[in-house]
Design an enzyme around this catalytic site. Structure first.
Site, PDB file in Angstrom:
ATOM      1  N   ASP A 149       0.757  -1.420   0.051  1.00  0.00           N
ATOM      2  CA  ASP A 149      -0.012  -0.009  -0.153  1.00  0.00           C
ATOM      3  C   ASP A 149       0.940   1.337  -0.005  1.00  0.00           C
ATOM      4  OD1 ASP A 149      -1.952   1.787   0.266  1.00  0.00           O
ATOM      5  OD2 ASP A 149      -2.950   0.954   1.988  1.00  0.00           O
ATOM      6  N   GLU A 184      -2.507   1.617  -4.477  1.00  0.00           N
ATOM      7  CA  GLU A 184      -2.059   3.034  -4.866  1.00  0.00           C
ATOM      8  C   GLU A 184      -3.006   3.872  -5.493  1.00  0.00           C
ATOM      9  OE1 GLU A 184      -2.600   2.887  -8.198  1.00  0.00           O
ATOM     10  OE2 GLU A 184      -0.739   3.870  -8.847  1.00  0.00           O
ATOM     11  N   GLY A 186      -5.344   3.619  -7.817  1.00  0.00           N
ATOM     12  CA  GLY A 186      -5.496   3.852  -9.393  1.00  0.00           C
ATOM     13  C   GLY A 186      -4.528   5.035  -9.933  1.00  0.00           C
ATOM     14  N   ASN A 188      -1.501   7.433 -11.610  1.00  0.00           N
ATOM     15  CA  ASN A 188      -0.592   7.187 -12.650  1.00  0.00           C
ATOM     16  C   ASN A 188      -1.100   5.910 -13.457  1.00  0.00           C
ATOM     17  OD1 ASN A 188       1.096   9.146 -11.750  1.00  0.00           O
ATOM     18  ND2 ASN A 188       1.706   7.638 -10.309  1.00  0.00           N
ATOM     19  N   ASP A 207     -10.894   4.363  -1.290  1.00  0.00           N
ATOM     20  CA  ASP A 207     -11.417   3.139  -0.366  1.00  0.00           C
ATOM     21  C   ASP A 207     -12.780   3.257  -0.519  1.00  0.00           C
ATOM     22  OD1 ASP A 207      -8.492   3.111   0.376  1.00  0.00           O
ATOM     23  OD2 ASP A 207      -9.097   3.451   2.538  1.00  0.00           O
TER      24      ASP A 207
HETATM   25  C1  GLA Z   1      -5.430   2.315   2.961  1.00  0.00           C
HETATM   26  C2  GLA Z   1      -6.002   1.335   2.003  1.00  0.00           C
HETATM   27  C3  GLA Z   1      -7.034   0.369   2.886  1.00  0.00           C
HETATM   28  C4  GLA Z   1      -6.356  -0.111   4.181  1.00  0.00           C
HETATM   29  C5  GLA Z   1      -5.623   1.067   5.106  1.00  0.00           C
HETATM   30  C6  GLA Z   1      -4.818   0.519   6.015  1.00  0.00           C
HETATM   31  O1  GLA Z   1      -6.445   3.192   3.333  1.00  0.00           O
HETATM   32  O2  GLA Z   1      -6.665   1.745   0.745  1.00  0.00           O
HETATM   33  O3  GLA Z   1      -7.515  -0.723   1.966  1.00  0.00           O
HETATM   34  O4  GLA Z   1      -5.315  -1.054   3.795  1.00  0.00           O
HETATM   35  O5  GLA Z   1      -4.812   1.987   4.116  1.00  0.00           O
HETATM   36  O6  GLA Z   1      -4.237   1.663   7.013  1.00  0.00           O
END
Ligand code: GLA
Length: 383
Positions: A149, A184, A186, A188, A207
């Site tokens: 992530d 990441e 979406g 780039n 998210d």
């Molecule tokens: C980001 C990700 C989520 C989750 C959180 C965890 O927001 O997009 O899916 O993994 O981090 O901190």
């Protein structure tokens, strides 16, 4: 047992294993990964106990047998590094190896989470500068899936590609097959380069939350990305919210149908130890799962739209077409798919995948009433 026979059988099996061409051997994520992830429901409140209970629930509810095999621990498991720089799990996960052994003993696979930056999204230890050590640690524990992530990382598009490539190489070096999930959001146009940095799947959006508006905006906006998905590499519109309580039954059916049409990873995100019968019914509808898991690996796309009414189609390996009639409006509406729009000339049989019922043969088109925020999902096969 007849020893002679068993010797012959094992010799044949051994021969077959080596005789198989490389491409015929198992490819990672040949169909979209299915499983469960701790974040959507538990967020930072996940621990060894919830993961073990979820492993048990995956088995007892029939989800594992329906295909949900990856049990993925998201952010907040990370502890400090030891004096040699190796990552340790924190007090919520006292023994990751024994947890992995438990998960594996249930016929499941274990996933974990990290970030290419110094810290993860939730502020825990990231992998920057320790990629090889982390990959080795994951392999030693028995990890089968890594969500990587971006979050508190920074840098240009090229630096992003380099960071993901570094982890791909580190994972490869371990010799253990580990799915690499790029997260990441979406940026780039990740779908254009995701496979080249080892991504088996990549998030295409920010998210998800447990609201119809957010789910629908994410899901219906995936149209156009279909050419980037295929066996081994998938667009990921984020994890499922089915069963978390923020949407009604029709809305969750829409969510699950849309994700299946998109050949999206089906990663449940609810508390599997407390599911209503309809949550189980949605998550384990094998006919809808089969749409998602079709070996052809074609992502569905929109074929018609009139305001809030959208018709989507997914070509299937048996030559049939799965069609989703989606009603994004707040009233029940009759919707019609014309067979000419899905490349079928004349008569076709129609099966409703939520009613699990053959509707019969139809000529030129099929119409159905679609509930508010709901879906009618049908498999249409030329006669
Ligand atoms: C980001 C990700 C989520 C989750 C959180 C965890 O927001 O997009 O899916 O993994 O981090 O901190």
């Amino acid at each position: 047992m007849n020893v002679g026979k068993s010797f012959q059988l094992s010799t044949v099996l051994l021969y077959l294993t080596f005789a198989l061409p490389v491409h015929a051997q198992e490819i990672l994520a040949a169909t979209p990964p299915m499983g469960w992830n701790s974040w959507n429901h538990f967020a930072e409140h996940t621990n060894d106990k919830t993961v073990r209970e979820t492993a048990d629930a995956l088995v007892s509810t029939g989800l594992r047998d329906a295909g949900y095999v990856y049990l993925n621990i998201d952010d907040t498991w990370e502890g400090q590094r030891d004096t040699n720089g190796f990552i340790q799990s924190n007090e919520k996960f006292p023994d990751m190896k024994s947890l992995a052994d438990y998960v594996h003993s249930k016929g499941l696979k274990l996933g974990i989470y990290s970030s290419p930056g110094p810290k993860t999204c939730a502020g825990y230890e990231g992998s920057l500068g320790h990629e090889e050590q982390d990959a080795q640690t994951y392999a030693k524990w028995g990890i089968d899936y890594l969500k990587y992530d971006w979050c508190q990382s920074s840098g240009s598009r090229d630096q992003m590609l380099a960071a993901y490539t570094k982890m791909r190489d580190a994972l490869k070096k371990t010799g253990r097959p580990i799915i690499l999930s790029l997260c990441e959001y979406g940026w780039n146009k990740v779908w254009e380069w995701g496979p080249s940095v080892g991504g088996n799947l990549w998030r295409t959006t920010g998210d998800i939350t447990d609201q119809y508006r957010v789910m629908a905006e994410i899901g219906f906006n995936q149209n156009g990305l279909e050419k980037f998905a295929g066996p081994g590499h998938w667009n990921d519109p984020d994890m499922l919210e089915v069963g978390n309580g923020g949407m009604n039954e029709d809305e969750y059916r829409t969510h699950f149908s849309l994700w299946a049409m998109l050949a999206a990873p089906l990663i449940a995100g609810n508390d599997l130890t407390k599911m209503t019968p309809y949550t189980v019914e949605i998550l384990t509808n094998r006919e809808v799962i089969a749409v998602d898991q079709d070996p052809l690996g074609k992502q569905g796309f929109r074929i018609a739209q009139e305001g809030p009414f959208e018709i989507w189609m997914k070509p299937m390996s048996d030559g049939s077409k799965v069609v989703g009639l989606f009603n994004r409006q707040r009233t029940v509406e009759q919707m019609t798919v014309k067979f000419s729009e899905i490349g079928i000339d004349g008569e076709a049989t129609v099966r409703d995948l939520w009613l699990k019922k053959d509707q019969g043969a139809f000529k030129d088109s099929y119409s159905a009433y679609v509930p508010t925020h709901g879906v009618v999902l049908v498999k249409i096969k030329a006669k």
